[in-house]
Scaffold this active site. Structure first.
Site, short mmCIF file in Angstrom:
data_model
loop_
_atom_site.label_atom_id
_atom_site.label_comp_id
_atom_site.label_asym_id
_atom_site.label_seq_id
_atom_site.Cartn_x
_atom_site.Cartn_y
_atom_site.Cartn_z
N GLU A 40 0.84 -1.21 0.00
CA GLU A 40 0.00 0.00 0.00
C GLU A 40 0.88 1.27 0.00
O GLU A 40 1.89 1.32 0.73
CB GLU A 40 -0.84 -0.01 1.28
CG GLU A 40 -1.73 1.20 1.48
CD GLU A 40 -2.41 1.23 2.86
OE1 GLU A 40 -1.83 0.73 3.84
OE2 GLU A 40 -3.52 1.77 2.93
N LYS A 111 -9.69 2.04 -1.85
CA LYS A 111 -9.83 1.47 -0.50
C LYS A 111 -11.15 1.93 0.13
O LYS A 111 -11.45 3.13 0.17
CB LYS A 111 -8.64 1.92 0.34
CG LYS A 111 -8.56 1.34 1.75
CD LYS A 111 -7.28 1.86 2.42
CE LYS A 111 -7.05 1.32 3.81
NZ LYS A 111 -5.84 1.89 4.43
N CYS A 146 -5.07 -3.11 3.24
CA CYS A 146 -4.65 -2.87 4.62
C CYS A 146 -5.80 -2.93 5.64
O CYS A 146 -6.28 -4.00 5.96
CB CYS A 146 -3.88 -1.55 4.68
SG CYS A 146 -2.79 -1.46 6.13
N1 LIG Z 1 -2.74 1.82 6.49
C1 LIG Z 1 -3.62 1.18 7.23
O1 LIG Z 1 -4.71 0.89 6.77
C2 LIG Z 1 -3.20 0.84 8.63
C3 LIG Z 1 -4.10 -0.16 9.30
C4 LIG Z 1 -3.70 -0.44 10.71
O2 LIG Z 1 -2.72 0.11 11.21
C5 LIG Z 1 -4.50 -1.39 11.49
O3 LIG Z 1 -5.54 -1.84 11.02
O4 LIG Z 1 -4.08 -1.69 12.62
#
Ligand SMILES: NC(=O)CCC(=O)C(=O)O
Length: 266
Positions: A40, A111, A146
């Site tokens: 990502e 996303k 993510c």
């Molecule tokens: N970039 C993100 O989506 C980080 C997600 C995260 O840190 C978490 O779910 O814990």
């Protein structure tokens, strides 16, 4: 299928331009793989909120152009991770790009679940609205990014659209590494699908990254897992195992559909 997950070190000591150059040549080195996956927001770093607007690109901007060429040079399906996209409506989106082995942009996924609660990505970027699946000759891919990993209903939606191999580029922090591994295995087991989850290494915006990119099979077995630093994680898997697992242990058929969703608390 042979897949290579490129766990890129993302840190502020390297410019976006230089990282894009370096990653392009790493992708080219993967000729012979069927599928290559990047993390990502690897141009900026997923937590480098202050640089999202400055580094935002249109869908067909510099990252698109170099990744399209790298995919066709290597002759691979390339999930090029995500970019901070400046949409035609002026909003920012966290958008992942999938290229065919001839370098055509085959799919883009914005996303859906933005991270940060009332800060960062959650306020700076718009939310995607659409589930994205892509039929490859060997398997059907389902795209997620993510923080989406925490929302099983999204993955169930992808499975309902035919997904058997779930791709999750991420910038997951070291602080919650145990969640990363656990959630990747959970999404694989409950959906009887492969999960290929590619994170970043290094530290950016003061947030040490977990690394530990992971490939899990439809039985929940970890086929391969990276360490903490920059690494190319290569794995061979038989995508037909999703269908055989679903036939031999047909738990997905026992779903009770039409349950009323609980009401969101006020
Ligand atoms: N970039 C993100 O989506 C980080 C997600 C995260 O840190 C978490 O779910 O814990």
């Amino acid at each position: 299928m042979r897949a290579s997950l490129l766990q890129i070190d993302v840190n502020e000591g390297e410019s976006v331009e230089s990282r894009r150059h370096r990653v392009t040549s790493l992708v080219r080195d993967q000729a012979g793989a069927d599928l290559v996956v990047l993390p990502e927001l690897w141009t900026t770093g997923a937590f480098a909120y202050q640089s999202f607007a400055d580094e935002a690109e249109p869908l067909e901007g510099p990252t698109h152009d170099t990744m399209a060429k790298a995919a066709s040079d290597a002759g691979v399906w390339l999930h090029a991770g995500s970019i901070p996209e400046r949409g035609t409506d002026g909003s920012l989106y966290n958008t992942s790009l999938l290229f065919s082995p001839s370098g055509d942009l085959t799919a883009a996924y914005r996303k859906i679940h933005r991270f940060g609660f009332d800060k960062g990505e959650a306020v700076l970027m718009g939310a995607g609205q659409d589930l994205v699946t892509v039929r490859l000759p060997e398997t059907t891919l389902g795209l997620a990014t993510c923080y989406d990993l925490r929302f099983p209903e999204l993955f169930r939606g992808l499975v309902d659209s035919g997904a058997e191999t779930l791709l999750v580029p991420a910038g997951w922090p070291e602080r919650r590494r145990s969640h990363w591994t656990l959630l990747a295995q959970a999404r694989a087991v409950e959906n009887q699908a492969f999960v290929l989850a590619c994170g970043t290494a290094g530290t950016h915006a003061g947030v040490p990254q977990a690394g530990h990119s992971i490939v899990v099979d439809p039985w929940g077995e970890v086929l391969a897992q990276a360490g903490a630093g920059e690494e190319v994680l290569t794995v061979e898997f038989d995508p037909a195992k999703a269908a055989t697992t679903r036939e031999q242990f047909p738990a997905l058929k026992d779903r009770v559909l039409g349950l009323d969703p609980p009401r969101r608390p006020e």
